[in-house]
Design a protein around this motif. Structure first.
Motif, PDB file in Angstrom:
ATOM      1  N   CYS A   1       0.836  -1.199   0.000  1.00 30.73           N
ATOM      2  CA  CYS A   1       0.000   0.000   0.000  1.00 30.73           C
ATOM      3  C   CYS A   1       0.875   1.254   0.000  1.00 30.73           C
ATOM      4  O   CYS A   1       1.665   1.467   0.925  1.00 30.73           O
ATOM      5  CB  CYS A   1      -0.907  -0.032   1.237  1.00 30.73           C
ATOM      6  SG  CYS A   1      -1.929   1.424   1.452  1.00 30.73           S
TER       7      CYS A   1
ATOM      8  N   THR B   1       0.463   3.481   3.107  1.00 27.75           N
ATOM      9  CA  THR B   1       1.198   2.984   4.272  1.00 27.75           C
ATOM     10  C   THR B   1       2.705   3.190   4.100  1.00 27.75           C
ATOM     11  O   THR B   1       3.403   3.497   5.060  1.00 27.75           O
ATOM     12  CB  THR B   1       0.877   1.485   4.484  1.00 27.75           C
ATOM     13  OG1 THR B   1      -0.532   1.363   4.680  1.00 27.75           O
ATOM     14  CG2 THR B   1       1.594   0.915   5.679  1.00 27.75           C
TER      15      THR B   1
ATOM     16  N   GLU C   1       3.900   6.661   5.274  1.00 21.83           N
ATOM     17  CA  GLU C   1       3.585   7.116   6.628  1.00 21.83           C
ATOM     18  C   GLU C   1       4.465   6.447   7.684  1.00 21.83           C
ATOM     19  O   GLU C   1       4.901   5.318   7.515  1.00 21.83           O
ATOM     20  CB  GLU C   1       2.115   6.841   6.954  1.00 21.83           C
ATOM     21  CG  GLU C   1       1.142   7.559   6.050  1.00 21.83           C
ATOM     22  CD  GLU C   1       1.131   9.071   6.228  1.00 21.83           C
ATOM     23  OE1 GLU C   1       1.537   9.565   7.294  1.00 21.83           O
ATOM     24  OE2 GLU C   1       0.704   9.765   5.281  1.00 21.83           O
TER      25      GLU C   1
ATOM     26  N   LEU D   1       0.568   6.867  13.023  1.00 19.94           N
ATOM     27  CA  LEU D   1      -0.870   6.710  12.828  1.00 19.94           C
ATOM     28  C   LEU D   1      -1.588   7.997  13.227  1.00 19.94           C
ATOM     29  O   LEU D   1      -2.119   8.120  14.321  1.00 19.94           O
ATOM     30  CB  LEU D   1      -1.408   5.520  13.635  1.00 19.94           C
ATOM     31  CG  LEU D   1      -2.887   5.187  13.424  1.00 19.94           C
ATOM     32  CD1 LEU D   1      -3.184   4.871  11.961  1.00 19.94           C
ATOM     33  CD2 LEU D   1      -3.299   4.025  14.307  1.00 19.94           C
TER      34      LEU D   1
ATOM     35  N   TYR E   1      -3.920  10.086   8.313  1.00 25.01           N
ATOM     36  CA  TYR E   1      -3.477   8.809   7.735  1.00 25.01           C
ATOM     37  C   TYR E   1      -4.554   7.752   7.924  1.00 25.01           C
ATOM     38  O   TYR E   1      -4.907   7.021   6.994  1.00 25.01           O
ATOM     39  CB  TYR E   1      -2.153   8.387   8.376  1.00 25.01           C
ATOM     40  CG  TYR E   1      -1.722   6.972   8.114  1.00 25.01           C
ATOM     41  CD1 TYR E   1      -1.742   6.412   6.846  1.00 25.01           C
ATOM     42  CD2 TYR E   1      -1.255   6.176   9.163  1.00 25.01           C
ATOM     43  CE1 TYR E   1      -1.325   5.110   6.627  1.00 25.01           C
ATOM     44  CE2 TYR E   1      -0.834   4.878   8.950  1.00 25.01           C
ATOM     45  CZ  TYR E   1      -0.870   4.344   7.681  1.00 25.01           C
ATOM     46  OH  TYR E   1      -0.460   3.064   7.463  1.00 25.01           O
ATOM     47  N   ARG E   2      -5.097   7.688   9.119  1.00 21.36           N
ATOM     48  CA  ARG E   2      -6.142   6.716   9.421  1.00 21.36           C
ATOM     49  C   ARG E   2      -7.344   6.923   8.496  1.00 21.36           C
ATOM     50  O   ARG E   2      -7.898   5.976   7.944  1.00 21.36           O
ATOM     51  CB  ARG E   2      -6.563   6.850  10.885  1.00 21.36           C
ATOM     52  CG  ARG E   2      -7.536   5.805  11.332  1.00 21.36           C
ATOM     53  CD  ARG E   2      -7.709   5.890  12.866  1.00 21.36           C
ATOM     54  NE  ARG E   2      -8.589   4.845  13.298  1.00 21.36           N
ATOM     55  CZ  ARG E   2      -9.888   5.011  13.540  1.00 21.36           C
ATOM     56  NH1 ARG E   2     -10.434   6.205  13.420  1.00 21.36           N
ATOM     57  NH2 ARG E   2     -10.633   4.000  13.922  1.00 21.36           N
TER      58      ARG E   2
ATOM     59  N   LEU F   1      -6.594   5.694   4.989  1.00 19.59           N
ATOM     60  CA  LEU F   1      -6.692   4.231   4.944  1.00 19.59           C
ATOM     61  C   LEU F   1      -8.145   3.773   4.899  1.00 19.59           C
ATOM     62  O   LEU F   1      -8.510   2.895   4.113  1.00 19.59           O
ATOM     63  CB  LEU F   1      -6.005   3.592   6.150  1.00 19.59           C
ATOM     64  CG  LEU F   1      -4.499   3.487   6.115  1.00 19.59           C
ATOM     65  CD1 LEU F   1      -3.985   2.903   7.429  1.00 19.59           C
ATOM     66  CD2 LEU F   1      -4.029   2.648   4.949  1.00 19.59           C
TER      67      LEU F   1
ATOM     68  N   PRO G   1      -2.974  -3.503   4.825  1.00 26.92           N
ATOM     69  CA  PRO G   1      -1.953  -2.800   4.055  1.00 26.92           C
ATOM     70  C   PRO G   1      -0.574  -2.954   4.688  1.00 26.92           C
ATOM     71  O   PRO G   1      -0.425  -2.926   5.910  1.00 26.92           O
ATOM     72  CB  PRO G   1      -2.416  -1.343   4.126  1.00 26.92           C
ATOM     73  CG  PRO G   1      -3.133  -1.253   5.443  1.00 26.92           C
ATOM     74  CD  PRO G   1      -3.775  -2.605   5.644  1.00 26.92           C
TER      75      PRO G   1
ATOM     76  N   PRO H   1       3.684  -1.700   3.961  1.00 29.57           N
ATOM     77  CA  PRO H   1       4.453  -0.720   3.178  1.00 29.57           C
ATOM     78  C   PRO H   1       5.297  -1.336   2.060  1.00 29.57           C
ATOM     79  O   PRO H   1       5.504  -0.709   1.028  1.00 29.57           O
ATOM     80  CB  PRO H   1       5.343  -0.035   4.210  1.00 29.57           C
ATOM     81  CG  PRO H   1       5.404  -0.978   5.354  1.00 29.57           C
ATOM     82  CD  PRO H   1       4.145  -1.772   5.340  1.00 29.57           C
TER      83      PRO H   1
END
Length: 169
Positions: free
Chosen positions: A95, A98, A101, A104, A108-109, A112, A148, A150
């Protein structure tokens, strides 16, 4: 199999690791899910469950144990089990959100959530388009679980190295 009081459900899962969950990849996941729900595959899984002597030592009521064994008998139609079937579809995927970043944050949350909600809707749209090929499709409960990560390569390499350590032991 999950026992819930005096009843039970059957869980037949799918787990895949993808580089992407773009639309072009979703057909592969849908086809894999439908493959695991073919009658012969479900019969094989049911036979494995009923042949396992572990059922006899489960701390459940004898009447429930017999209900499970009876429901899973090979002469019974799989159609009778469809309402008991749950299919968790675990899709671990690389992802970009992800990847970029490190914390959290609320933003960002939300990114997602928005992305994965849209991907889950796109997935189920494709799955529904194929639903006519599976008798009693609407009796089955599906659960999309999108995870997800990274970088797929880093995870696969770390896993491979870890397994190699155990192979040599």
């Amino acid at each position: 199999m999950v026992v819930d009081g005096a009843d039970f459900t059957l869980w037949f899962g799918e787990a895949k690791f993808y580089n992407s969950i773009a639309d072009a990849r979703l057909d592969t996941i849908v086809n894999s899910v439908f493959e695991c729900l073919k009658t012969d595959k479900l019969k094989k899984e049911s036979a494995i469950i009923t042949n396992v002597s572990d059922l006899d030592v489960l701390p459940i009521e004898a009447s429930l144990r017999e209900k499970i064994k009876s429901a899973l008998q090979p002469h019974n139609s799989i159609d009778k089990l469809k309402s008991r079937i749950h299919v968790p579809i675990l899709v671990i995927h690389e992802c970009e959100i992800t990847f970029d970043e490190t914390e959290l944050t609320i933003q960002y949350r939300q990114k997602l959530i928005d992305f994965h909600q849209e991907r889950a809707e796109a997935y189920f749209t494709k799955q529904m388009a194929k639903s006519h090929t599976l008798h009693k499709y609407h009796d089955i409960t599906f659960h999309a679980i999108l995870v997800p990560v990274p970088n797929k390569k880093l995870i696969v390499d770390a896993f491979t190295q870890h397994v190699a350590l155990f192979k040599g032991a």
